[in-house]
Design a protein around this motif. Structure first.
Motif, mmCIF file in Angstrom:
data_model
loop_
_atom_site.group_PDB
_atom_site.id
_atom_site.type_symbol
_atom_site.label_atom_id
_atom_site.label_comp_id
_atom_site.label_asym_id
_atom_site.label_seq_id
_atom_site.Cartn_x
_atom_site.Cartn_y
_atom_site.Cartn_z
ATOM 1 N N SER A 86 38.134 44.894 54.557
ATOM 2 C CA SER A 86 38.724 44.112 53.460
ATOM 3 C C SER A 86 38.452 42.619 53.603
ATOM 4 N N GLN A 87 37.226 42.289 53.920
ATOM 5 C CA GLN A 87 36.822 40.879 54.032
ATOM 6 C C GLN A 87 36.941 40.209 52.673
ATOM 7 N N ALA A 88 37.543 39.010 52.648
ATOM 8 C CA ALA A 88 37.813 38.340 51.372
ATOM 9 C C ALA A 88 36.540 38.072 50.578
ATOM 10 N N VAL A 89 35.573 37.384 51.180
ATOM 11 C CA VAL A 89 34.293 37.092 50.531
ATOM 12 C C VAL A 89 33.225 37.038 51.612
ATOM 13 N N THR A 90 31.987 36.944 51.200
ATOM 14 C CA THR A 90 30.900 36.759 52.165
ATOM 15 C C THR A 90 30.733 35.272 52.466
ATOM 16 N N ILE A 91 30.023 34.971 53.517
ATOM 17 C CA ILE A 91 29.742 33.574 53.850
ATOM 18 C C ILE A 91 28.920 32.929 52.746
ATOM 19 N N GLU A 92 27.977 33.696 52.168
ATOM 20 C CA GLU A 92 27.177 33.142 51.074
ATOM 21 C C GLU A 92 28.041 32.756 49.884
ATOM 22 N N GLN A 96 28.615 28.978 48.361
ATOM 23 C CA GLN A 96 28.324 28.630 46.974
ATOM 24 C C GLN A 96 29.485 27.866 46.352
ATOM 25 N N ASN A 97 30.712 28.311 46.615
ATOM 26 C CA ASN A 97 31.890 27.576 46.145
ATOM 27 C C ASN A 97 31.906 26.155 46.693
ATOM 28 N N ALA A 179 42.331 32.415 46.547
ATOM 29 C CA ALA A 179 42.384 33.862 46.332
ATOM 30 C C ALA A 179 40.979 34.436 46.222
ATOM 31 N N ARG A 180 40.820 35.647 46.716
ATOM 32 C CA ARG A 180 39.518 36.318 46.697
ATOM 33 C C ARG A 180 38.903 36.332 45.303
ATOM 34 N N TRP A 181 39.699 36.739 44.289
ATOM 35 C CA TRP A 181 39.140 36.920 42.957
ATOM 36 C C TRP A 181 38.532 35.628 42.419
ATOM 37 N N ALA A 182 39.110 34.473 42.821
ATOM 38 C CA ALA A 182 38.622 33.200 42.304
ATOM 39 C C ALA A 182 37.411 32.684 43.068
ATOM 40 N N ALA A 183 37.173 33.217 44.278
ATOM 41 C CA ALA A 183 36.057 32.747 45.094
ATOM 42 C C ALA A 183 34.853 33.670 45.035
ATOM 43 N N LEU A 184 34.989 34.833 44.410
ATOM 44 C CA LEU A 184 33.876 35.773 44.324
ATOM 45 C C LEU A 184 32.723 35.180 43.510
ATOM 46 N N ARG A 185 31.519 35.443 43.920
ATOM 47 C CA ARG A 185 30.328 35.067 43.168
ATOM 48 C C ARG A 185 29.383 36.264 43.160
ATOM 49 N N PRO A 186 28.844 36.689 41.980
ATOM 50 C CA PRO A 186 29.184 36.131 40.670
ATOM 51 C C PRO A 186 30.597 36.533 40.249
ATOM 52 N N VAL A 191 34.591 31.283 37.023
ATOM 53 C CA VAL A 191 35.320 30.320 37.848
ATOM 54 C C VAL A 191 34.320 29.438 38.588
ATOM 55 N N ARG A 192 34.434 28.121 38.405
ATOM 56 C CA ARG A 192 33.507 27.236 39.100
ATOM 57 C C ARG A 192 34.201 25.967 39.595
#
Length: 395
Positions: A86-92, A96-97, A179-186, A191-192
């Motif tokens: 359940s990692q929040a996001v990737t380093i990439e 990007q954020n 929050a995870r949902w706001a940091a996800l890319r794409p 959200v930017r």
């Protein structure tokens, strides 16, 4: 003999540092801040900034002069469960954020030096679902998880049940949650600005629609007029205390059409005059896709407020600014510890230290600077350690 790193360079000598949902139901930043949080200079940011620069120039009370553009040392910590699921996001995605945020602040003499990104294997930090614990338990917990000497950005897999995109824990403050949902890319919500929005709070900015509470314990919205002689003039006392941000009101984001044009008819309580808030301001709750992805998303007064926060030697940001020149070095074996050393220009790692075992070493200079490693210095961490030499940040 020494080595000088003059170009972008990342040296990773580790087995555990890898470069590597929930969707918001609203169209805007569901961010929460404590409205009573306030630095003492908020009402007089420009005068405060002038005073602090003068004191620094004269060396009063040991205050040193900070060189602009101000280079804020940042560290990103990505939560995941103890078993690394359940990692929040990737380093990439985190990077990007961060890069998007850097563009939004670049025109305001504020830069960011990304010291590093790591993972926090921590069930509690990865799932922080209760809004009622934000200002207490969660704040106290994350205070102990900050990266030494850095503005720390935490990213959580599950963050508060209200659907909030992030939290700043104080205005100003030196760490924020995303929050995870706001940091996800794409991201389907386009959200930017979430990093910039929360870090903006950390640097002393209120929401554009902020209500200020006074002795009568009532909430008062800012009036629209910007004419000081008008009896309705209130921008120096109400709202976000920045008179060059148009008066805003909570709910104005619902009066923006698909072309990012404000179509609301809400009037203030004094004129009454129709509100015409900024659609692009990063500290607003306007639709994600309308907020500026460039430095036009902050105003001159907001810039002054942030620079006042940075230059406040009693505040949380002052000691997070990278010095122009820095030195670092130990002799002998260094088998453990967490070391962050940065500089705007030249960072010299002297001594004859051998950084081994679980030691985590981050050495960073800017893209016009250099890292000088003295003869005899070696980096040979184990799978639980890390050595990162990085040229990063504007100058």
């Amino acid at each position: 003999m020494h080595l000088t790193f003059l170009i972008f360079l990342s040296v990773l000598l580790s087995g555990n540092f890898v470069f590597a949902q929930n969707e918001n139901r609203t169209r805007f930043n569901g961010c929460t801040t404590g409205e009573n949080d306030s630095a003492k200079y908020m009402l007089n940011a420009r005068a405060f900034l002038t005073q602090k620069k003068s004191e620094a120039a004269k060396g009063i009370n040991g205050i040193t002069s900070l060189t602009s553009p101000y280079l804020i040392k940042c560290f990103i910590r990505i939560f995941r469960n103890t078993d690394q699921t359940s990692q929040a996001v990737t380093i990439e995605q985190a990077r990007q954020n961060f890069d998007e945020m850097a563009v939004q602040f670049f025109g305001h003499d504020i830069c960011f030096q990304l010291i590093g990104i790591d993972f926090m294997n921590d069930d509690y930090g990865n799932s922080m679902p209760y809004d009622t614990l934000l200002g207490t338990d969660y704040k106290n917990y994350l205070t102990t998880k900050r990266a030494t000497g850095c503005f720390t950005i935490f990213i959580h897999n599950a963050f508060v049940n209200s659907g909030s995109s992030g939290y700043a824990y104080g205005i100003p403050n030196d760490f924020v949650s995303i929050a995870r949902w706001a940091a996800l890319r794409p991201n389907s919500s386009n959200v930017r600005s979430i990093f910039a929005h929360e870090v903006g709070h950390g640097l002393g900015l209120y929401h554009t629609f902020q209500r200020q509470y006074y002795n009568d314990n009532t909430s008062k919205a800012e009036q629209v007029t910007r004419l000081p002689l008008n009896s309705c003039y209130s921008c120096e006392s109400f709202g976000d205390l920045c008179c060059d941000t148009p008066a805003d009101f909570l709910g104005s984001q619902q009066s923006v059409n698909a072309s990012c044009v404000f179509i609301g008819t809400q009037k203030d309580t004094c004129g009454p005059t129709t509100y015409a808030p900024s659609i692009i301001n990063i500290m607003s709750y306007m639709p994600w896709g309308c907020i500026s992805a460039t430095s036009t998303g902050f105003t001159t007064d907001q810039e002054t407020r942030m620079q006042a926060t940075i230059n406040d030697n009693t505040g949380p940001i002052y000691f997070k600014i990278a010095p122009d020149v820095n030195f670092f070095g130990y002799n002998g074996s260094i088998p453990s510890g967490f070391y962050i050393v940065t500089a705007r220009n030249t960072l010299t790692n002297s001594g004859t230290g051998n950084y081994t075992g679980s030691s985590n070493v981050y050495l960073t200079a800017t893209n016009t600077g250099s890292i000088v490693v003295g003869a005899g210095v070696t980096f040979s961490p184990s799978t639980n350690g890390l050595a990162m030499l990085n040229i990063a940040g504007c100058n």
